[in-house]
Design an enzyme around this catalytic site. Structure first.
Site: not given
Ligand SMILES: *Cc1c(COP(=O)(O)O)cnc(C)c1O
Length: 429
Positions: A105-108, A111
């Site tokens: 997911a783009f949140k990698d 994060g």
């Protein structure tokens, strides 16, 4: 670079203070005091730069001298450990795939960037930061993976019992080390309420609590990196670019608007939403009237009051006619989303998941108004994360990617809690 609180512009802090605190003491979101456009030669030459060079140019003014150049370059290199391809779906329509990272997911991206900034700020300290995350599924896994093994940072993830998928639960509960998972007997809102209460609890001040959702500038600002990468790949078409973001808390689209203020030639933004249509209603009627969230099949966007919208209002000077220059927002039902997934696959063989499909729908709608453009939508997660929707619709079985396979056999470790008192006792134990 200084950041001010959107509740009080005279309250200003450094990059480090804003990252460590997450929110201002008055609960306002932090916002950069200045945004200085990059030099024209940067955009003229962008196809000859590496993604790491582009990311460094994009972020450096926001970090200032608070992280030395070599360290910031290392943080960027560690953040960008995967690809961001712009894949042709049909004529003039591209999918910017943000799901090739460790948790798909783009949140990698945010994060990984944020965790390494915190680690840098804690390098010579004995003190620890505690990152609290309430997750309805996607955020927790990316934050857990991004922060794994980072020195002097403990991560506590709260998720609602029985309401995340088996894959998502394994991504949260199998890592160990500095990552702790709490299974809350309740709903996502109960998790979120516990986190909010903890931030205001004087009995937890010594824990140095911070958050890792896109209200935190170190999670949010690096999300502009891949908007630059999209431009780098689409520039050769020599057409106005429309960017469509499937939007929940509106972090991606807000990062895209910042990129445009840095000079990135994006002609138009589309914020595509599911039934949670607070922003489309705002653009139509002019008043911002948030509502409780509605559950949909694109559940990472089930947000009734998007936290970053206040930043977007700041960027458009709270002026509706400025919005209408280059910003549209459209809402789609679950049925429209499912039909889009089927239709895209039948015509092009591209497999979209519910969030990306909403981005696609918003993009296509805007492109009918601006036919001489090239469009890109964000594909924010891998279809495997939403296999319960995608597989029956398309009548196929998705192969399990290696990132997911690696967590499937591992044992889930979590503590079950029900009340705030139990949560607080856990934090203090
Ligand atoms: C978090 C998330 C979104 C919403 O992104 P925002 O930047 O908050 O608008 C969309 N799709 C997926 C898969 C997500 O995990």
């Amino acid at each position: 670079m200084k950041y001010y609180s959107l509740n009080n512009k005279s309250h200003k802090v450094s990059f480090q203070q804003a990252v460590v605190a997450g929110l201002a003491p008055d609960r306002g979101l932090y916002f950069p005091e200045t945004i200085t456009p990059l030099h024209d030669s940067f955009f003229a030459n962008i196809e000859n730069l590496s993604q790491k060079e582009i990311a460094y140019e994009a972020i450096k003014q926001f970090v200032g001298d608070e992280i030395p150049k070599a360290e910031l370059k290392r943080i960027i290199a560690e953040t960008l450990c995967f690809d961001f391809p712009c894949v042709l779906v049909e004529e003039n329509v591209f999918s910017l795939e943000l799901f090739h990272g460790p948790t798909m997911a783009f949140k990698d991206v945010g994060g990984r960037f944020m965790s390494r900034c915190l680690a840098y700020f804690n390098r010579d300290k004995d003190s620890k930061n505690t990152v609290l995350v309430a997750t309805s599924g996607d955020t927790g896994g990316a934050v857990a993976s991004g922060f794994l093994g980072v020195k002097n940072v403990e991560v506590i993830i709260l998720y609602p019992s029985g309401k995340v998928s088996d894959i998502q639960e394994r991504q949260l509960t199998t890592l160990g080390q500095n990552i702790k998972a709490l299974e809350v007997d309740g709903f996502f809102d109960d998790c979120q309420d516990m986190v909010k209460k903890a931030f205001l609890d004087d009995g937890l001040k010594h824990k140095n609590l911070t958050s890792a959702n896109s209200i935190n500038i170190a999670r949010w600002l690096p999300q502009m990196f891949y908007i630059f990468f999209a431009y780098q790949q689409l520039k050769k078409h020599n057409k106005p670019i429309i960017l469509s973001c499937p939007s929940g808390n509106f972090g991606n689209i807000c990062a895209g608007i910042i990129a445009k203020r840095l000079g990135l030639p994006i002609a138009h933004f589309v914020a595509a939403t599911n039934a949670n249509d607070t922003v489309p209603r705002f653009l139509e009627k002019g008043n911002y009237n948030p509502k409780p969230s509605i559950a949909t099949i694109s559940n990472a966007m089930d947000v009734g009051n998007p936290s970053n919208f206040i930043r977007i209002q700041e960027l458009y000077n709270n002026n509706l006619s400025e919005f209408h220059n280059d910003f549209s927002s459209y809402s789609y039902t679950d049925t429209e989303t499912e039909n889009a997934i089927t239709d895209i696959y039948n015509r092009t063989k591209y497999i979209a998941e519910p969030h990306g499909a909403i981005g696609y729908l918003g993009l296509k709608k805007e492109m009918t108004k601006q036919p001489n453009s090239v469009g890109v939508f964000l594909e924010t997660a891998h279809p495997i994360k939403f296999l319960d929707t995608v597989e029956p619709l398309l009548g196929l079985k998705l192969p399990i990617p290696k990132q997911i396979e690696s967590v499937l056999g591992k044992e889930k470790v979590r503590t079950k809690i029900k009340t705030y008192e139990e949560f607080k006792a856990f934090l203090n134990s």
